[in-house]
Design an enzyme around this catalytic site. Structure first.
Site, PDB file in Angstrom:
ATOM      1  N   ASN A 144       0.815  -1.210   0.000  1.00 32.76           N
ATOM      2  CA  ASN A 144       0.000   0.000   0.000  1.00 32.76           C
ATOM      3  C   ASN A 144       0.849   1.260   0.000  1.00 32.76           C
ATOM      4  O   ASN A 144       1.918   1.308   0.601  1.00 32.76           O
ATOM      5  CB  ASN A 144      -0.932   0.022   1.218  1.00 32.76           C
ATOM      6  CG  ASN A 144      -2.096  -0.941   1.055  1.00 32.76           C
ATOM      7  OD1 ASN A 144      -2.217  -1.609   0.033  1.00 32.76           O
ATOM      8  ND2 ASN A 144      -2.936  -1.039   2.062  1.00 32.76           N
ATOM      9  N   VAL A 145       0.327   2.309  -0.612  1.00 34.98           N
ATOM     10  CA  VAL A 145       1.101   3.545  -0.733  1.00 34.98           C
ATOM     11  C   VAL A 145       1.433   4.142   0.630  1.00 34.98           C
ATOM     12  O   VAL A 145       2.482   4.790   0.802  1.00 34.98           O
ATOM     13  CB  VAL A 145       0.330   4.569  -1.607  1.00 34.98           C
ATOM     14  CG1 VAL A 145      -0.933   5.029  -0.896  1.00 34.98           C
ATOM     15  CG2 VAL A 145       1.224   5.740  -1.980  1.00 34.98           C
ATOM     16  N   LYS A 146       0.590   3.908   1.633  1.00 34.09           N
ATOM     17  CA  LYS A 146       0.865   4.450   2.966  1.00 34.09           C
ATOM     18  C   LYS A 146       2.079   3.795   3.598  1.00 34.09           C
ATOM     19  O   LYS A 146       2.724   4.374   4.473  1.00 34.09           O
ATOM     20  CB  LYS A 146      -0.350   4.299   3.872  1.00 34.09           C
ATOM     21  CG  LYS A 146      -0.744   2.858   4.162  1.00 34.09           C
ATOM     22  CD  LYS A 146      -1.991   2.801   5.028  1.00 34.09           C
ATOM     23  CE  LYS A 146      -2.398   1.350   5.299  1.00 34.09           C
ATOM     24  NZ  LYS A 146      -3.623   1.258   6.105  1.00 34.09           N
ATOM     25  N   GLY A 147       2.396   2.581   3.199  1.00 37.23           N
ATOM     26  CA  GLY A 147       3.651   1.947   3.576  1.00 37.23           C
ATOM     27  C   GLY A 147       3.803   1.590   5.035  1.00 37.23           C
ATOM     28  O   GLY A 147       2.838   1.263   5.729  1.00 37.23           O
TER      29      GLY A 147
END
Length: 286
Positions: A144-147
């Site tokens: 996910n981009v939030k990482g």
């Protein structure tokens, strides 16, 4: 320390310096040897169960020990937390330093540039939690981009196409989707470890991919790169499971992205990307 003579004042040979670094666990005060551990016994809760827990603690070297917490786990099991002193010592200086990461950490910009130069297309990553594992926290932290840990996940990398299949994906579904997407890499997260389910699931997954790509020479040469991660893979090697890489707890997205790049892309492409970006750390606007 004198170094001009091997003899002391009495004429006897000098004794070698003690290079040990002896340590013991710390609880209330430095070096008191106090430790805390938890376990479950298959007996009903009660005084007899606590006596069994203390006997077990004694046989494990905790002396004296005390039960600081016990809780019934249904009618026939009891969970314990035991606190006690151990007499064992550790020579910390004698413990070898674990090997460092065998590949350098790359920035998102460097990974993107290397992929673009080497493939002239987006690199495809398919990820999933397989079997009955419903815990997506691991795979989401990487994809996910939030990482995770302040790092953005692989969705942030503009040259990586991410397919996150989520949880409870069967091995057959994973293989089918990886083939349909022409995946370059397959990432599998396994958090559930009861009865070594993570090991069994990973072996089954690896065997299925090897069977599906029987003529493959290696990862990136006829089949996808197979990567697995989770909290309890530290007792096995990739060869044991049939995968290309195992990542343990605390792994960050940059570590995974860097590994994929080094495993699948030509070394000179990566070297050029690092050189062109000045080798500096930093983020790239997607």
């Amino acid at each position: 320390m004198r170094t001009d003579s091997p003899l002391n004042q009495a004429g006897a040979p000098a004794q070698p310096a003690d290079t040990r670094q002896v340590i013991r666990p710390y609880g209330d005060t430095t070096g008191d040897g106090m430790v805390q551990m938890s376990f479950t016994l298959p007996v009903p809760a009660g005084k007899r169960a606590e006596a069994a827990a203390l006997q077990l603690a004694g046989k494990m070297g905790l002396e004296p020990a005390s039960v600081v917490h016990s809780k019934p786990m249904g009618p026939d099991f009891t969970f314990f937390i035991v606190y006690g002193r151990v007499n064992h010592l550790i020579d910390y200086a004698g413990i070898p330093v674990p090997p460092e990461r065998e590949y350098p950490l790359l920035t998102a910009k460097q990974v993107n540039l290397a992929i673009r130069r080497a493939l002239n297309r987006r690199l495809v990553v398919v990820g999933a939690c397989i079997g009955t594992d419903a815990h997506t926290v691991g795979i989401d932290a990487i994809l996910n981009v939030k990482g995770f840990a302040g790092e953005k996940g692989l969705e942030y990398y503009r040259e990586i196409q991410v397919v996150n299949m989520g949880a409870q994906v069967t091995v057959a579904e994973l293989v089918e989707r990886a083939k349909a997407e022409d995946a370059d890499a397959v990432l599998v997260s396994q958090v559930v470890t009861q009865r070594n389910a993570h090991l069994h699931n990973t072996k089954q997954m690896a065997a299925a991919f090897h069977a599906e790509y029987p003529t493959a020479v290696a990862a990136g040469m006829g089949r996808p790169l197979l990567v697995v991660g989770g909290p309890r893979f530290d007792t096995v090697t990739p060869e044991d499971l049939g995968v290309d890489r195992i990542f343990g707890k605390g792994t960050t997205p940059a570590e995974v992205a860097s590994y994929i790049a080094h495993a699948l892309l030509p070394a000179d492409t990566i070297t050029d990307a690092v050189r062109e970006t000045g080798g500096a750390e930093g983020e790239e606007t997607p």
